[in-house]
Design an enzyme around this catalytic site. Structure first.
Site, PDB file in Angstrom:
ATOM      1  N   ILE A  20       0.844  -1.420   0.106  1.00  0.00           N
ATOM      2  CA  ILE A  20       0.006   0.116  -0.020  1.00  0.00           C
ATOM      3  C   ILE A  20       0.882   1.286  -0.059  1.00  0.00           C
ATOM      4  O   ILE A  20       0.570   2.235  -0.557  1.00  0.00           O
ATOM      5  CB  ILE A  20      -1.011  -0.053   1.281  1.00  0.00           C
ATOM      6  CG1 ILE A  20      -1.912  -1.070   1.002  1.00  0.00           C
ATOM      7  CG2 ILE A  20      -1.632   1.311   1.479  1.00  0.00           C
ATOM      8  CD1 ILE A  20      -2.560  -1.355   2.243  1.00  0.00           C
ATOM      9  N   TYR A 152      -2.763  -7.047  16.673  1.00  0.00           N
ATOM     10  CA  TYR A 152      -3.131  -6.356  15.483  1.00  0.00           C
ATOM     11  C   TYR A 152      -4.308  -5.474  15.510  1.00  0.00           C
ATOM     12  O   TYR A 152      -4.414  -4.244  15.460  1.00  0.00           O
ATOM     13  CB  TYR A 152      -3.203  -7.241  14.218  1.00  0.00           C
ATOM     14  CG  TYR A 152      -3.564  -6.358  12.978  1.00  0.00           C
ATOM     15  CD1 TYR A 152      -2.500  -5.728  12.150  1.00  0.00           C
ATOM     16  CD2 TYR A 152      -4.789  -6.117  12.384  1.00  0.00           C
ATOM     17  CE1 TYR A 152      -2.836  -4.877  11.127  1.00  0.00           C
ATOM     18  CE2 TYR A 152      -5.151  -5.581  11.194  1.00  0.00           C
ATOM     19  CZ  TYR A 152      -3.950  -4.804  10.615  1.00  0.00           C
ATOM     20  OH  TYR A 152      -4.380  -3.704   9.468  1.00  0.00           O
ATOM     21  N   LYS A 156      -4.263  -1.271  16.019  1.00  0.00           N
ATOM     22  CA  LYS A 156      -5.294  -0.292  15.047  1.00  0.00           C
ATOM     23  C   LYS A 156      -6.083   0.615  15.633  1.00  0.00           C
ATOM     24  O   LYS A 156      -6.507   1.731  15.436  1.00  0.00           O
ATOM     25  CB  LYS A 156      -5.684  -1.147  13.663  1.00  0.00           C
ATOM     26  CG  LYS A 156      -4.500  -1.860  12.888  1.00  0.00           C
ATOM     27  CD  LYS A 156      -3.924  -0.638  12.348  1.00  0.00           C
ATOM     28  CE  LYS A 156      -2.737  -1.287  11.170  1.00  0.00           C
ATOM     29  NZ  LYS A 156      -1.997  -0.270  10.626  1.00  0.00           N
TER      30      LYS A 156
END
Length: 244
Positions: A20, A152, A156
Site C-alpha cells: 500500500i 493487530y 489499530k
C-alpha cells in the site's frame, strides 16, 4: 487526476517501499508531490520520482535522523503518511508470547507515535501540514475473524485513538491529523492467505478486495486541501464488510 494538486508539497511515507505504501507513493508523485519512502528494505526498487530513506521505526534516533535529513537545506514542510505495519500470524491470545505482542504494538503504534511526534513538531513550527495514519476496519468497526489477531486489532484501535488525540492537540497549530481505515486490500501480504479469501469475501458487500490504488486515492484526498475540514476523522473504506 490533477497532476499539479501537490505541486511544491513534500510527503514522507513509512513503509513506502512496498504494498500500500508504494501505491501511495506512486499516486502522490503522479499528482506532483516530492515523495520520500521511509523503509528498512526495498529502497533500491522504488518507483520513478520516489526517494528512499532508511528508517528503523523502533528507534527514536533513526526517526530523528531521517527528519533532520529531510530538512537539511530545505525548510519546506514535510507531510506524513504512516503506512508501515505488521500483523501476527493467527495466534490465540492465550498462547501469544509477550514478545510477539510487543513487536506488533512496537511497529503499529509506538512507531506511529514516534513519527507523528517528530514530523508533527516540525509541521507546527512551519505553520501546519497534514498527517494520515493508516489504521484498519479491524480496529474499530470489526475485529479480524476467524483469524486470531488480538495484537493487530488492538494496535489499530489505538492508532485511531492516537489520531484523534493528536488532532485535538495540533489542529489549532494548523496540523490536520486523520486516519484511513481500509478493509481487506489486494496486496502481496494478502496473497499469502489465499485459503482465507472466500471466507473474507463472503462478507464484503461488493464481493472483492480493495486495490492499493483505491487506498492511495483516499490518502491523497485526506492530504489535499479538499479535506481541509477533516480533523481527527477516521475514513472507513471496507467495501461494506462491517455492515454484514
Amino acid at each position: 487526476m490533477d497532476t499539479t494538486r501537490f505541486s511544491n508539497r513534500r510527503v514522507a511515507i513509512t513503509g513506502g517501499a512496498g504494498g500500500i505504501g508504494q501505491a501511495i507513493a506512486r499516486r502522490l508523485v503522479a499528482e506532483g508531490a516530492e515523495v520520500f519512502a521511509l523503509d528498512r528494505k526495498g529502497l533500491e526498487g522504488l518507483p520513478e520520482g520516489v526517494s528512499g530513506l532508511e528508517l528503523d521505526l523502533g528507534s527514536p534516533a533513526s526517526v530523528a535522523e531521517v527528519v533532520a535529513s529531510l530538512y537539511a537545506g530545505d525548510d519546506r514542510p514535510v507531510d506524513l503518511v504512516n503506512s508501515a505495519g505488521i500483523v501476527e500470524d493467527d495466534v490465540a491470545a492465550v498462547d501469544m508470547p509477550i514478545e510477539q505482542f510487543d513487536a506488533v504494538i512496537g511497529v503499529n503504534l509506538r512507531g506511529v507515535f514516534l513519527t507523528c511526534q517528530a514530523f508533527g513538531r516540525e509541521l507546527m513550527a512551519r505553520g501546519g501540514g497534514a498527517i494520515v495514519n493508516i489504521a484498519s476496519m479491524s480496529g474499530n468497526a470489526v475485529v479480524n475473524f476467524p483469524q486470531k489477531q488480538s495484537a493487530y486489532n488492538t494496535s489499530k484501535a489505538a492508532v485511531t485513538a492516537l489520531t484523534k488525540s493528536l488532532a485535538v492537540e495540533w489542529g489549532p497549530s494548523g496540523v490536520r491529523v486523520n486516519a484511513l481505515s481500509p478493509g481487506y486490500v489486494d496486496t502481496p501480504l494478502n496473497h499469502l492467505k489465499a485459503h482465507m479469501h472466500d471466507t473474507w469475501k463472503r462478507d464484503v458487500v461488493v464481493d472483492r478486495f480493495a486495490t492499493p490504488e483505491e487506498v492511495a486515492g483516499s490518502v491523497a484526498f485526506l492530504l489535499s486541501d479538499d479535506a481541509s475540514y477533516y480533523v481527527g476523522a477516521e475514513l472507513l473504506m471496507d467495501g461494506g464488510y462491517s455492515l454484514r
